[in-house]
Design a protein around this motif. Structure first.
Motif, PDB file in Angstrom:
ATOM      1  N   LEU A 104     -39.826 -57.825  -3.159  1.00 47.03           N
ATOM      2  CA  LEU A 104     -38.921 -57.048  -3.997  1.00 47.03           C
ATOM      3  C   LEU A 104     -39.647 -56.219  -5.044  1.00 47.03           C
ATOM      4  N   SER A 105     -40.874 -56.589  -5.362  1.00 44.13           N
ATOM      5  CA  SER A 105     -41.625 -55.829  -6.366  1.00 44.13           C
ATOM      6  C   SER A 105     -42.391 -54.662  -5.760  1.00 44.13           C
ATOM      7  N   GLY A 106     -42.297 -54.499  -4.443  1.00 43.56           N
ATOM      8  CA  GLY A 106     -43.002 -53.416  -3.787  1.00 43.56           C
ATOM      9  C   GLY A 106     -42.204 -52.129  -3.786  1.00 43.56           C
ATOM     10  N   SER A 107     -42.638 -51.167  -3.002  1.00 40.72           N
ATOM     11  CA  SER A 107     -41.960 -49.876  -2.943  1.00 40.72           C
ATOM     12  C   SER A 107     -40.713 -49.963  -2.068  1.00 40.72           C
ATOM     13  N   TYR A 108     -39.856 -48.967  -2.221  1.00 46.45           N
ATOM     14  CA  TYR A 108     -38.628 -48.902  -1.447  1.00 46.45           C
ATOM     15  C   TYR A 108     -38.935 -48.731   0.039  1.00 46.45           C
ATOM     16  N   PHE A 158     -30.664 -52.351  -7.342  1.00 47.70           N
ATOM     17  CA  PHE A 158     -30.661 -50.970  -7.818  1.00 47.70           C
ATOM     18  C   PHE A 158     -32.046 -50.536  -8.265  1.00 47.70           C
ATOM     19  N   MET A 159     -32.742 -51.406  -8.979  1.00 47.82           N
ATOM     20  CA  MET A 159     -34.085 -51.069  -9.445  1.00 47.82           C
ATOM     21  C   MET A 159     -35.063 -50.945  -8.277  1.00 47.82           C
ATOM     22  N   LEU A 160     -34.769 -51.647  -7.191  1.00 44.12           N
ATOM     23  CA  LEU A 160     -35.611 -51.545  -6.001  1.00 44.12           C
ATOM     24  C   LEU A 160     -35.452 -50.189  -5.330  1.00 44.12           C
ATOM     25  N   GLY A 161     -34.282 -49.560  -5.519  1.00 41.52           N
ATOM     26  CA  GLY A 161     -34.024 -48.260  -4.912  1.00 41.52           C
ATOM     27  C   GLY A 161     -32.759 -48.215  -4.084  1.00 41.52           C
ATOM     28  N   LEU A 162     -32.010 -49.313  -4.012  1.00 49.71           N
ATOM     29  CA  LEU A 162     -30.776 -49.376  -3.224  1.00 49.71           C
ATOM     30  C   LEU A 162     -29.610 -48.835  -4.053  1.00 49.71           C
ATOM     31  N   LEU A 206     -31.154 -43.150 -15.420  1.00 53.37           N
ATOM     32  CA  LEU A 206     -31.639 -44.368 -14.787  1.00 53.37           C
ATOM     33  C   LEU A 206     -31.943 -44.122 -13.316  1.00 53.37           C
ATOM     34  N   GLY A 207     -31.099 -43.294 -12.664  1.00 54.98           N
ATOM     35  CA  GLY A 207     -31.352 -42.966 -11.271  1.00 54.98           C
ATOM     36  C   GLY A 207     -32.662 -42.224 -11.088  1.00 54.98           C
ATOM     37  N   ALA A 208     -32.976 -41.323 -12.029  1.00 52.34           N
ATOM     38  CA  ALA A 208     -34.253 -40.608 -11.960  1.00 52.34           C
ATOM     39  C   ALA A 208     -35.420 -41.557 -12.136  1.00 52.34           C
ATOM     40  N   ALA A 209     -35.267 -42.534 -13.040  1.00 52.68           N
ATOM     41  CA  ALA A 209     -36.334 -43.514 -13.244  1.00 52.68           C
ATOM     42  C   ALA A 209     -36.527 -44.377 -12.006  1.00 52.68           C
ATOM     43  N   VAL A 210     -35.419 -44.739 -11.368  1.00 51.07           N
ATOM     44  CA  VAL A 210     -35.503 -45.546 -10.149  1.00 51.07           C
ATOM     45  C   VAL A 210     -36.190 -44.771  -9.037  1.00 51.07           C
ATOM     46  N   ARG A 211     -36.008 -43.465  -9.049  1.00 54.97           N
ATOM     47  CA  ARG A 211     -36.680 -42.631  -8.054  1.00 54.97           C
ATOM     48  C   ARG A 211     -38.196 -42.819  -8.112  1.00 54.97           C
ATOM     49  N   PHE A 261     -41.573 -51.691  -8.227  1.00 58.08           N
ATOM     50  CA  PHE A 261     -41.148 -52.138  -9.556  1.00 58.08           C
ATOM     51  C   PHE A 261     -42.270 -52.868 -10.281  1.00 58.08           C
ATOM     52  N   GLY A 262     -43.190 -53.432  -9.520  1.00 59.04           N
ATOM     53  CA  GLY A 262     -44.290 -54.154 -10.140  1.00 59.04           C
ATOM     54  C   GLY A 262     -45.227 -53.261 -10.922  1.00 59.04           C
TER      55      GLY A 262
END
Length: 452
Positions: A157-161, A211-215, A252-257, A264-265
């Motif tokens: 979960l801490s990896g990339s989308y 959501f923070m993962l990109g979903l 927040l969506g831009a940051a998640v991008r 996330f790590g």
């Protein structure tokens, strides 16, 4: 509607600029949204405004900086040629046509007199307590299935989308997302506050890391369906704080991008919290439309016709029921998402792009008018727990379609209708006579007296 005709004429002339096309699409979207909210003054979060808002955000977001004369922020700076192409200008004008057609369809199908809150019968409310229970069960099962798929696939979960998608590609994640989405919309239709609160807690615990993962779509679309049904249960007015929440959500969506690309790590950078970039990224659903325009206007490939909408039924009838040979979904030229994925990459889908792939401008008008009529008819249904469950589950399916193609829609509609039938059967099994009206809520006592 007038702006849609202007876009059609201007596009046919072949002489326009990217900035003009973007401004026309943006102006049409603003007018369409104002009309939808005006038609639903008492229910501003009905399916019509919510569907229109998501369709506009996903197709016009990337046009906002272009309309303002700025350079759009893209995922890959080396992949900007499609934005500078003639196909992008043509697709921008087609967005104007699609948005106008959606509004026309809604105006044709809308009946405000049917929006009054009514109760079918006094006993139904008590028996339909199963609505919330079934919704909570679906949501919980979907979350558990998601956790199981993550553990079984070894996804980090801490990896990339992209790494997460690759790890879970062979799992039953689509089933988990479908169960959660239909569970949220069904949960919202139930009269039990306890069930709704429990479901929202479960969804919040899952959605925060997801959501923070990109979903983002997997989180936002179930919430939108829940909101549509909640607005049918009680009035929800537009408030000033909602505008600030919307801007914050874009940031927040831009940051998640950024997070979804590096994981996330790697930490959270406040510099990536830019709402303007957030609305730009949401507009990437215009790219499938650009691709579709290039296929048929640049490379002169023939339109596939209605076959793109008949393919799922043919696959069911010929392949599943009759046991005949059929073209696999990944190789079927009638399946829009498969063709896009094979030739361009996993860039998603769009009902407007698929409609253009089927029949050009005429296809866009027919399909978007039909969607507008369907959305309006759902908004015009009386407010009862059972009808709310129907509206909510179908709303989830329609909202999913905004960024995908038609292929899974028949199956999802079948599941949604099956859930509503299951609720109805469960209600019929609870045929407990109501001997005293005092057992009902005060609002229902009023309806009961009015029927005597």
């Amino acid at each position: 509607m007038t702006l849609g005709m202007v876009a059609f004429v201007v596009r046919d002339s072949g002489q326009t600029s990217r900035e003009f096309a973007a401004r026309l699409a943006l102006a049409t979207s603003v007018l369409a949204m104002a009309s939808l909210f005006r038609l639903n003054r008492r229910r501003p979060f009905s399916l019509g405004p919510v569907y229109g808002a998501l369709f506009v955000l996903f197709h016009v977001g990337l046009l906002v900086p272009t309309a303002l004369g700025a350079s759009p922020s893209v995922f890959n700076e080396r992949d900007i040629q499609w934005i500078l192409s003639d196909g992008f200008t043509s697709a921008s004008l087609l967005v104007t046509v699609a948005t106008s057609a959606l509004l026309v369809g809604y105006l044709v199908g809308f009946n405000p007199r049917h929006q009054e809150s009514r109760i079918e019968e006094t006993q139904v409310w008590l028996r339909l307590r199963s609505v919330g229970q079934i919704g909570l069960l679906l949501l919980s099962a979907g979350c558990l299935l998601w956790i199981y798929n993550v553990l079984a696939s070894g996804a980090v979960l801490s990896g990339s989308y992209a790494a997460f998608l690759e790890s879970t590609a062979s799992t039953s994640m689509p089933t988990a997302y479908l169960m959660m989405g239909l569970g949220m919309s069904t949960l919202s239709a139930g009269p039990s506050r306890t069930a709704r609160r429990a479901g929202l807690v479960i969804f919040a615990v899952w959605s925060a890391p997801a959501f923070m993962l990109g979903l983002r779509g997997e989180v936002l679309i179930p919430l939108a369906a829940y909101l549509v049904v909640a607005a049918r249960r009680r009035p929800i007015s537009l408030r000033p704080w909602m505008a600030f929440a919307f801007v914050g959500g874009l940031g927040l969506g831009a940051a998640v991008r950024v997070i979804r690309q590096v994981g996330f790590g790697s930490g959270f950078d406040l510099a990536s919290f830019r709402p303007f970039d957030g609305i730009t990224e949401l507009g990437y659903s215009i790219r499938p439309l650009v691709v579709s325009v290039d296929w048929h206007e640049l490379y002169l490939e023939p339109y596939v016709g209605i076959d793109t909408y008949l393919a799922p039924f043919r696959r069911l009838l010929v392949g599943r029921i009759l046991g005949g040979e059929i073209t696999p979904t990944a190789d079927d030229p009638a399946v829009f998402s498969s063709m896009v994925s094979r030739r361009v990459g996993p860039i998603g889908g769009s009902p407007a792009a698929e409609a253009f792939h089927a029949g050009g401008v005429v296809g866009i008008v027919i399909v978007l008018v039909a969607i507008g009529v369907l959305v309006a008819r759902l908004d015009s249904l009386d407010t009862t727990p059972l009808r709310n469950a129907l509206v909510g589950t179908l709303a989830f399916v329609l909202l999913l379609w905004v960024r995908n193609d038609f292929t899974p829609v028949p199956f999802e509609v079948g599941v949604a209708v099956g859930i509503v039938l299951m609720i109805r059967v469960a209600a019929n099994l609870r045929r407990t006579p109501v001997r005293r009206s005092s057992a009902l809520p005060a609002t229902l006592q009023h309806h009961a007296k009015g029927r005597r």
